[in-house]
Write a protein that holds these residues in place. Structure first.
Motif, PDB file in Angstrom:
ATOM      1  N   MET A   1     -13.931  28.818 -27.928  1.00  0.00           N
ATOM      2  CA  MET A   1     -13.157  29.812 -27.170  1.00  0.00           C
ATOM      3  C   MET A   1     -13.613  31.216 -27.573  1.00  0.00           C
ATOM      4  SD  MET A   1      -9.008  30.445 -27.104  1.00  0.00           S
ATOM      5  CE  MET A   1      -8.665  28.838 -26.400  1.00  0.00           C
ATOM      6  N   SER A   2     -13.840  32.090 -26.589  1.00  0.00           N
ATOM      7  CA  SER A   2     -14.282  33.449 -26.872  1.00  0.00           C
ATOM      8  C   SER A   2     -13.156  34.237 -27.547  1.00  0.00           C
ATOM      9  CB  SER A   2     -14.677  34.151 -25.576  1.00  0.00           C
ATOM     10  OG  SER A   2     -13.542  34.385 -24.771  1.00  0.00           O
ATOM     11  N   PRO A   3     -13.523  35.298 -28.315  1.00  0.00           N
ATOM     12  CA  PRO A   3     -12.489  36.114 -28.954  1.00  0.00           C
ATOM     13  C   PRO A   3     -11.479  36.683 -27.960  1.00  0.00           C
ATOM     14  CG  PRO A   3     -14.631  36.610 -29.890  1.00  0.00           C
ATOM     15  CD  PRO A   3     -14.885  35.712 -28.717  1.00  0.00           C
ATOM     16  N   THR A   4     -11.956  37.089 -26.791  1.00  0.00           N
ATOM     17  CA  THR A   4     -11.036  37.657 -25.802  1.00  0.00           C
ATOM     18  C   THR A   4     -10.034  36.614 -25.316  1.00  0.00           C
ATOM     19  OG1 THR A   4     -12.661  39.288 -25.049  1.00  0.00           O
ATOM     20  CG2 THR A   4     -10.869  38.738 -23.534  1.00  0.00           C
ATOM     21  N   ARG A   5     -10.515  35.415 -25.013  1.00  0.00           N
ATOM     22  CA  ARG A   5      -9.606  34.356 -24.563  1.00  0.00           C
ATOM     23  C   ARG A   5      -8.628  33.967 -25.656  1.00  0.00           C
ATOM     24  NH1 ARG A   5     -12.651  29.438 -21.880  1.00  0.00           N
ATOM     25  NH2 ARG A   5     -10.463  28.867 -21.543  1.00  0.00           N
ATOM     26  N   ARG A   6      -9.131  33.896 -26.904  1.00  0.00           N
ATOM     27  CA  ARG A   6      -8.238  33.565 -28.012  1.00  0.00           C
ATOM     28  C   ARG A   6      -7.145  34.623 -28.174  1.00  0.00           C
ATOM     29  NH1 ARG A   6     -11.492  34.409 -32.367  1.00  0.00           N
ATOM     30  NH2 ARG A   6     -10.610  36.521 -32.436  1.00  0.00           N
ATOM     31  N   ASP A   7      -7.542  35.893 -28.163  1.00  0.00           N
ATOM     32  CA  ASP A   7      -6.555  36.954 -28.337  1.00  0.00           C
ATOM     33  C   ASP A   7      -5.591  37.015 -27.157  1.00  0.00           C
ATOM     34  OD1 ASP A   7      -7.798  37.535 -30.707  1.00  0.00           O
ATOM     35  OD2 ASP A   7      -8.904  39.270 -29.940  1.00  0.00           O
ATOM     36  N   ARG A   8      -6.103  36.728 -25.948  1.00  0.00           N
ATOM     37  CA  ARG A   8      -5.220  36.672 -24.791  1.00  0.00           C
ATOM     38  C   ARG A   8      -4.152  35.600 -24.985  1.00  0.00           C
ATOM     39  NH1 ARG A   8      -8.733  35.452 -20.735  1.00  0.00           N
ATOM     40  NH2 ARG A   8      -9.172  37.650 -20.305  1.00  0.00           N
ATOM     41  N   GLY A 132     -11.913  41.388 -19.298  1.00  0.00           N
ATOM     42  CA  GLY A 132     -11.807  40.134 -18.569  1.00  0.00           C
ATOM     43  C   GLY A 132     -11.061  40.203 -17.267  1.00  0.00           C
TER      44      GLY A 132
END
Length: 399
Positions: A1-8, A132
């Motif tokens: 999972m990308s950092p952006t998706r994880r943080d989202r 994103g």
């Protein structure tokens, strides 16, 4: 999972926990206010809910401006969540321990709201800071809000079966968890701390008057949410003889489709622009609200609640994404705080107007007034879409 998706996902979990905690109280709020010393049901329930949202109105902008000034989000989210947890625990313990009057209980409730709004509003702002696609990020926020409310209503109804203070303890634990989750998210607040940043943040609304449009629609949407939180709760119990658990299920019929459809509708708004989902939704939303009040049976009322949830899911992420589209990067905290202030004002108006009209003229009149306010404000506001400058119109009508 990308950092952006994880943080989202983590940020959406924070929003979910805050909303779940808030809504746990709604299905049995008449029982709760009676347990802390109130002598009336509708009026006391109204003021108990109003106290929290009045604090939201006053404090949301302060949290957002402080965050923009500091160039940080996470410390403020943690402080707001832990402060809100203390507030919920205090509501469960202090009324009996200190023999508080109901007016004093309302002061504690307001303090709880003043801190809770910091965690909620700034978690939303951190979602705005992510890349994103604004529709995707606000869709994640919307589904978190919807799931929190969808689960909170029936779960809260069940928790009231164990005692009127159990939902308060559960809410406090949830906010502690929200504060802990926030510690795992890197700050992406634009820029660094600068002197004068506070005044710059507070000037955001006057510099970008186009933000007034999503603010108005946020006001409208939350007006009906406040209406259902108070009038809908009492209406379902009195008109159909439902207990707290069954009332929670009825509220869940609205919040479940509202939750499940937020993300896909948010992605849709990235593709087609914000105007179509907002315009179509606003044209139908008020009519659906009136339909609930006209329903002759609890089954038909349940179907109408589902319709309200679907239409609300179409509108909500597009409206929040429009805030992201229009706000300057350096003042997103204040922009989202402004949106939450208008939303909280709508919630207040929904409770105050709905509660007053229901008390004086009956439930059907209250549903008609709420629906008329929704549709009327929407129709007045829609022409403003065509007054945006070129860049803003690209976001509103699609690229």
């Amino acid at each position: 999972m990308s950092p952006t998706r994880r943080d989202r996902s983590v940020l959406a979990s924070v929003v979910f926990a805050v909303l779940l905690a808030q809504v746990l109280l709604y299905p049995g709020v008449p029982d709760l206010v009676a347990a802390v010393g109130a002598t009336t049901a509708l009026d006391a329930s109204m003021w108990f809910l109003v106290a929290e949202f009045a604090a939201f109105v006053v404090c949301a902008g302060l949290w957002g401006a402080a965050s923009d000034t500091a160039g940080r989000r996470v410390p403020f989210i943690v402080a707001g969540a832990l402060g809100g947890a203390v507030g919920y625990f205090a509501l469960a313990v202090l009324p009996a321990a200190l023999s508080l009057s109901f007016a004093e209980v309302l002061v504690v409730r307001a303090l709880q709201g003043a801190t809770t709004i910091g965690a909620f509003s700034l978690a939303m702002t951190m979602l705005m800071d992510l890349g994103g696609g604004h529709g995707r990020n606000m869709g994640a926020a919307g589904i978190a809000i919807g799931l929190g409310t969808a689960i909170g209503a029936p779960l809260g109804g069940q928790l009231y079966g164990f005692g009127p203070f159990v939902p308060l303890y559960a809410a406090g634990v949830l906010l502690v968890c929200a504060g802990g989750l926030a510690l795992f998210i890197p700050d992406r607040a634009p820029g660094e701390r600068r002197s004068g940043r506070l005044s710059r943040a507070l000037a955001t609304l006057s510099e970008r008057p186009s933000l007034g449009l999503p603010y108005v629609f946020g006001f409208i949407d939350r007006l009906t949410a406040g209406f259902f939180a108070l009038v809908g709760t009492v209406y379902f119990r009195e008109a159909f003889g439902l207990d707290a658990a069954a009332t929670g299920v009825m509220l869940g019929l609205f919040f479940a489709p509202f939750a499940l459809l937020q993300y896909p509708f948010g992605v849709l708004s990235d593709r087609v622009g914000r105007a179509v989902p907002i315009a179509v939704g606003s044209a139908l939303y008020g009519l659906a609200v009136v339909g609930v009040g006209l329903s002759p049976t609890v089954e038909i009322a349940g179907v109408a609640m589902v319709a309200v949830g679907v239409i609300g899911a179409l509108m909500a992420p597009a409206t929040m994404a429009l805030v992201s589209d229009l706000a300057d990067d350096s003042a997103r905290g204040t922009a989202m705080a402004g949106f939450n202030v208008f939303g909280s004002l709508g919630f207040l108006v929904g409770m105050l107007v709905g509660g007053t009209v229901a008390d004086e003229f009956g439930f059907l009149a209250a549903f008609v007034v709420a629906g008329a306010l929704e549709t009327g404000l929407a129709l007045v506001s829609l022409p403003l879409f065509f007054r945006f400058d070129f860049e803003d119109r690209r976001a509103v009508f699609g690229r």
